[in-house]
Design a protein around this motif. Structure first.
Motif, PDB file in Angstrom:
ATOM      1  N   ARG A 199       0.817  -1.211   0.000  1.00  0.00           N
ATOM      2  CA  ARG A 199       0.000   0.000   0.000  1.00  0.00           C
ATOM      3  C   ARG A 199       0.853   1.264   0.000  1.00  0.00           C
ATOM      4  O   ARG A 199       0.397   2.317  -0.450  1.00  0.00           O
ATOM      5  N   ASP A 250      -2.635  -5.761   6.625  1.00  0.00           N
ATOM      6  CA  ASP A 250      -2.758  -4.407   6.082  1.00  0.00           C
ATOM      7  C   ASP A 250      -1.575  -3.977   5.227  1.00  0.00           C
ATOM      8  O   ASP A 250      -1.461  -2.811   4.854  1.00  0.00           O
ATOM      9  N   GLU A 304      -2.524  -4.150  -1.020  1.00  0.00           N
ATOM     10  CA  GLU A 304      -3.821  -3.878  -1.619  1.00  0.00           C
ATOM     11  C   GLU A 304      -3.909  -4.648  -2.921  1.00  0.00           C
ATOM     12  O   GLU A 304      -2.886  -4.935  -3.557  1.00  0.00           O
ATOM     13  N   THR A 341      -9.081  -3.916  -0.021  1.00  0.00           N
ATOM     14  CA  THR A 341      -8.220  -3.731   1.138  1.00  0.00           C
ATOM     15  C   THR A 341      -8.909  -4.302   2.372  1.00  0.00           C
ATOM     16  O   THR A 341     -10.063  -4.722   2.335  1.00  0.00           O
TER      17      THR A 341
END
Length: 258
Positions: free
Chosen positions: A127, A203, A206, A233
């Motif tokens: 990301r 996290d 993406e 996401t």
């Protein structure tokens, strides 16, 4: 799994990030070769490894490992991925896992899911836009007539929560702080680095829906990674996937090794 990936940094530009030396006699043109948007098995890939002196080096290998004991490379299955959970025990990967671990630089990779009768490609990237390092292994195959082929494979692990939307496997992505430990084959056996072969943080990545042109290895241009819609996401606060996955699927068929 990892059947296609992207590298949009030159070897020269990545030298500071990975801290490798350029081998004597290395073709200067390769250092600045163009960006690669659809790297597939059988093609050359850059790998970073370390000698007994601990100094990192960069070199090119063919993506698709050929075990050293193979008699006829043309009949060998294309081993472009190795399951991290079993690689240390499998005859095809065991020696490479012990003695020839490496880093495989990557900007991102592709995964597919079925949308009706179509395979929809997604481009998966950090990301923050950083360059990743996949965990890899290499092997040099020597032919009876004296030919020599440097080959490699990328290790995979179970999918994190984002990737489960697309597939149940993903490449092992090593954090920069773990690179030295992974490359230290002299002091660390496979069991000593097994804790590094884990899914990436939920996290970190993406998944961007991109053009079906990525399905063909003949296409290799920047338009392949242009977003067609908002990325998939993980909601950091609720820790929930924002979209529901379709069934897992395999990437489009690859070419042969020769």
């Amino acid at each position: 799994m990892c059947g296609r990936f992207v590298l949009i940094e030159s070897l020269r530009a990545m030298q500071n990030l990975f801290g490798y030396r350029i081998p004597a006699g290395f073709d200067e043109r390769i250092l600045d070769m163009g960006n690669r948007y659809n790297i597939a098995p059988t093609q050359p890939i850059a790998v970073v490894d370390a000698g007994l002196d601990g100094v990192r080096h960069v070199r090119l290998v063919r993506w698709g490992l050929i075990p050293a004991w193979t008699k006829d490379a043309k009949t060998q299955s294309l081993l472009f991925n190795a399951r991290s959970e079993t690689a240390a025990d499998k005859p095809s990967f065991r020696t490479a896992m012990r003695h020839r671990r490496c880093l495989v630089p990557a900007s991102g990779f592709y995964e597919w899911r079925r949308m009706g009768s179509t395979k929809m490609p997604y481009y998966i990237r950090p990301r923050d836009g950083s360059t990743m390092a996949f965990a890899g292994i290499t092997e040099t195959w020597l032919g009876s007539e004296g030919s020599e082929i440097d080959t490699g494979a990328i290790l995979t692990t179970s999918a994190n929560r984002l990737m489960t939307m697309l597939h149940d496997r993903m490449p092992v992505i090593l954090a920069p702080g773990d690179w030295d430990e992974w490359l230290d084959c002299g002091n660390r056996r496979p069991r000593d680095v097994s804790h590094l072969m884990r899914p990436a943080a939920d996290d970190l990545l993406e998944a961007i829906p991109v053009s079906e042109r990525a399905n063909s290895v003949a296409n290799d241009d920047e338009a392949l990674i242009a977003p067609l819609a908002e990325p998939l996401t993980i909601d950091a606060e609720k820790a929930e996937v924002k979209q529901t996955p379709d069934p897992d699927d395999e990437p489009p068929a690859q070419g042969s090794l020769f």
